[in-house]
Structures are given as C-alpha cells and as structure tokens.
Design an enzyme around this catalytic site. Structure first.
Site, PDB file in Angstrom:
ATOM      1  N   HIS A  70       0.754  -1.158   0.040  1.00  0.00           N
ATOM      2  CA  HIS A  70       0.140  -0.147  -0.165  1.00  0.00           C
ATOM      3  C   HIS A  70       0.885   1.131   0.014  1.00  0.00           C
ATOM      4  O   HIS A  70       1.808   1.455   0.821  1.00  0.00           O
ATOM      5  CB  HIS A  70      -0.755   0.024   1.265  1.00  0.00           C
ATOM      6  CG  HIS A  70      -1.869  -1.071   1.554  1.00  0.00           C
ATOM      7  ND1 HIS A  70      -2.295  -1.748   2.553  1.00  0.00           N
ATOM      8  CD2 HIS A  70      -2.243  -2.000   0.203  1.00  0.00           C
ATOM      9  CE1 HIS A  70      -2.900  -2.812   2.199  1.00  0.00           C
ATOM     10  NE2 HIS A  70      -2.978  -3.237   1.100  1.00  0.00           N
ATOM     11  N   TYR A 121       2.115   1.845  13.337  1.00  0.00           N
ATOM     12  CA  TYR A 121       2.689   2.817  12.472  1.00  0.00           C
ATOM     13  C   TYR A 121       2.231   4.376  12.993  1.00  0.00           C
ATOM     14  O   TYR A 121       0.919   4.270  13.109  1.00  0.00           O
ATOM     15  CB  TYR A 121       2.742   2.435  11.031  1.00  0.00           C
ATOM     16  CG  TYR A 121       0.860   2.089  10.501  1.00  0.00           C
ATOM     17  CD1 TYR A 121       0.106   2.944   9.701  1.00  0.00           C
ATOM     18  CD2 TYR A 121       0.557   0.830  11.037  1.00  0.00           C
ATOM     19  CE1 TYR A 121      -1.124   2.568   9.430  1.00  0.00           C
ATOM     20  CE2 TYR A 121      -0.814   0.479  10.487  1.00  0.00           C
ATOM     21  CZ  TYR A 121      -1.510   1.333   9.812  1.00  0.00           C
ATOM     22  OH  TYR A 121      -2.539   0.921   9.416  1.00  0.00           O
TER      23      TYR A 121
END
Length: 462
Positions: free
Chosen positions: A66, A129
């Site tokens: 992604h 993240y």
C-alpha cells in the site's frame, strides 16, 4: 542492547532505525519514537498525528503493498514481521525494493510514496505505525500486487501456501507495469503575475502559479479552504509595495492585510501541514542608519509599508520550515525604476534623481535562482539577505548608467537629495538612506550573485 542508530537503504529516504531494547525477567522496554535523538541522527521531523495498530492473529497474515500519501514510522509492539517496501514515486528510483525483518529492536521510517507491506512471522503479532496525516475514508492511493514479478519480494511464507492469509482486495492489486507513479507534492507560487512571481515560475516551471484573485491570502476562510495537503512548498511573492500610498488610511489597511495578515495565515498553514514557506522581504524593515545591514540586525521600520513588512517577517519566522529573503531595489519583468529611466532616456527627458540613497539592484532572476539554491542545497532555514553583488551605488548612479547604456550622456541625469526631492510633497513615506545588505550568509551557502551593474547591462540588452 545496541546504541540507537539509523541506516540508509537503496530506497531514497527509507531509513532503518536500530533501537536499544532494555530487557529483564519481566520483559523489555524501548523508546519506540524519540524525536530529539532520532532527528539528530538524520530522521525527518515528520510530525506524526495518528498512531495505528494492526493485530495479526496468525503467522502468515500478509498485508500490502500500500502506497499511502503520507510518511510512516513502522515498528512492532509484539511479535516479528518480514517487511518489504517498493518505491512507487515518480523518478529514477521507481520500482526499487528493500526488505528487512522487524522485531522489537527495529523500526523503519517510510517516506510518502513508498509502498509498504509485511508478513507476520509469529502468531498474535501487533504491527504499529505512526503517520503524519489523518486517515480519511474514501481516499484512494496506489497499491501493488504482493507477488509482482518485477519487485520479486522473497516472502518467507510463500504467497500461494495455505499458511499465507491475504485479503481478496490485496490479491487483486495491479502489477508494477500498470501503476502510475506517485507524483511529488507540489509547489505553489503566490503573486505569480508580479515581477518576482514571473521569475519564480520560470525557475519552478512545475509549480502551480496563482494570483490574489485566485487565492486571497489575506482571507482566513479562503486560505483554510485551499488543498494544502497537495503541496510541500509555498513561494510567497505577493506583497503590497505602494510605499507612499500605504501612508493613507485605505493604503494602511491594504498594506497590513497583504504584508502582515497574509504571511501570518500562510505561516499557520505551513506549520499545520509541515510545508516549507519562502517569503520575500525588504531592506525597508531597517531604518537605514547601519553601514551594512546583516540578517541579525534588529528591525527598525520607519513607515507603514516598512512596519507591515517587518510584522510579516516576524510571523513567518514562527513556522519551523521557513526562508525569509530580504532584498532591495527589485528589477524584473514589469514596471520598475530601470525601465522608467530607459523610457525617459528614449524620450529625451533629463531627470533629477536622488543621490543620497545607497544600495544595490536585485534582479528577479537572481532572487529566483537564490531561492532554488537554498531549497535544493538544504541550506539552514532562516533569514537571508539577497541582492545582486558589486559596488553599492546611488539611485542617481543607476539612472546615469541606464542613460549611458541607452546612448545618452550620463551627465543628463541631475542629482538631488532625498529631502530636497520630496520637499513640499504630502504623504511621502520615509526611506532608509542606506539599503546595502551583507551577502556573507548567502554566499556561505555556495550562491554567488552576479554583479548588479553587469546584470543591468544584460537586462537592458534583453
């Protein structure tokens, strides 16, 4: 336990961070993100605004590839992953691949436009993240097939095995040959129709160029509505420069709106969106009594125009990523003193020009080139004086040189003092008599401005 360290990778801007992990019988502790220490080692000050966690119930859970439009700082809170990245940005590094195993002792900084993927190597792995933009539903971004033959990622658990768990969406991602590379964030030139704006658009041809009828930067609502997430750099060449009209009630309001309010709004935007803001100022912020103006001289503006410009400088200095270029006696594609003198020379007029205001001309192509140099060389943020180089002259000296280069006798230009020139005239703004600025800080970055008289000859020839 190892020392905190940052390692470069084949993908530009993708950085592996080796983290000290402190452990005992109870478990372990680490500083997963430590801004001060990590920035000192070369990580960007990317300004995270959201922390996301992805729980992977079983070994073999595989996600990606992604390419979100923001920077990420990835790590694991529990377990281990095999992580892989593919550069999806426009440019020579497009398609470059890098992979590494991540446990508690490793984190990775992933710049915008680099495709991110991972495969859980243990059950109950938690992947973390930090990102520097807020996720928004419906926001599309490029994705790459996990088994793309060009990227050729060596997944520890084969993608076609029963152990690999992959979503149908990720299985349907396109191959690299079908991907449109992600373009970099854009540059915005404001005040594009002015002398400096034209020079900037020539040096930054890829930039979006707008004037105040398209974006009124003194209007808080208009500024807030602009799509700043698409940009990385603002070049603010817009200003109100009618020095004498600024002394009138209407002019005063307009000057403060354009020269103080507008830069303050842009500085707020630059801080919020982590943009670099380049703003152009003037020697008028000084009273002209110093022999040579340096960047650290305290401002001492004399008139309304000067005061509004000084206020704008103070506002812009408050955003972290800023360059303020202070300049003087600007000459470019538009109405200016040199063109006026050349027209008078052609018409046979013999003007009288002040000879007690001293400075150097600044040609807009020099100012635009200096801007590009500071940005591309990674020069320290802050204030820089920027004029052309050479021996300072008076306005009368410049006019005489223009007459001479136009085929007229330099003696046709008369001389007078500033006081005598404006005697009996109302609404005249005070001028700094000495506009000479030190160029040492600029030249120390490796930029050498052309002599202003050489540039004048070139300008008149063109």
């Amino acid at each position: 336990m190892s020392d905190l360290a940052v390692e470069q990778t084949p993908i530009p801007g993708l950085l592996v961070v080796h983290l000290p992990v402190h452990g005992d019988a109870r478990g372990w502790f680490k500083e997963n993100w430590q801004r001060e220490k990590m920035i000192a080692l070369g990580l960007p000050d990317f300004g995270p605004v959201q922390n996301n966690m992805s729980f992977n119930a079983s070994r073999g859970a595989t996600r990606g590839i992604h390419t979100e439009p923001w920077d990420k700082f990835v790590s694991v809170a529990c377990g281990r992953v095999f992580a892989a990245w593919v550069d999806m940005r426009e440019g020579s590094s497009f398609g470059t691949t890098f992979s590494v195993e991540i446990g508690p002792e490793t984190a990775v900084f992933v710049p915008r436009g680099v495709g991110n993927s991972y495969q859980a190597l243990e059950d109950r792995t938690v992947y973390s993240y930090l990102v520097n933009d807020h996720w928004r539903p419906g926001h599309a971004y490029p994705a790459l097939h996990l088994g793309d033959e060009t990227a050729a990622i060596r997944w520890p658990i084969p993608l076609d095995s029963d152990e690999a768990e992959i979503s149908e969406k990720d299985r349907a991602n396109p191959r690299l040959a079908e991907i449109t590379p992600m373009k970099p964030k854009k540059t915005l030139v404001i005040g594009a129709n002015g002398q400096l704006g034209r020079a900037l658009t020539a040096v930054f041809p890829e930039a979006d160029a707008v004037d105040l009828d398209e974006l009124d930067i003194s209007d808080e609502k208009a500024v807030a509505a602009w799509p700043w997430a698409d940009y990385q750099l603002i070049l603010n060449a817009a200003a109100y420069t009618a020095v004498d009209v600024a002394e009138t009630p209407d002019g005063r309001r307009t000057a403060w709106a354009a020269n103080a309010t507008a830069p303050a709004l842009l500085a707020r935007v630059a801080t919020e969106h982590r943009l670099t803001l380049v703003h152009y100022s003037t020697e008028y912020v000084f009273d002209g009594t110093a022999t040579e103006h340096t960047e650290d001289e305290p401002v001492s503006p004399l008139g309304v125009y000067a005061q509004s410009k000084a206020a704008g400088d103070i506002a812009v200095a408050g955003t972290p990523r800023h360059y303020i270029l202070r300049t003087s006696w600007v000459v470019g594609d538009g109405k200016n003193f040199v063109r006026t003198m050349a027209a008078l020379a052609e018409k046979g007029v013999s003007p009288t020009v002040v000879d007690d205001q001293i400075g150097r001309l600044t040609f807009t192509d020099t100012l635009a080139a200096a801007t590009a140099h500071l940005l591309r060389s990674g020069a320290a943020y802050g204030v820089y004086n920027c004029t052309n180089a050479g021996e300072p002259c008076s306005w009368r000296d410049i006019a005489a040189e223009v007459f001479s280069l136009s085929g007229r006798d330099a003696a046709d230009v008369g001389a007078t003092s500033t006081e005598a020139y404006f005697a009996g005239k109302d609404g005249v703004a005070p001028r700094p008599l000495n506009s000479v600025m030190s160029l040492d800080k600029l030249t120390a970055t490796g930029f050498e401005p052309e002599d202003h008289l050489d540039a004048l000859r070139r300008y008149l020839k063109a």
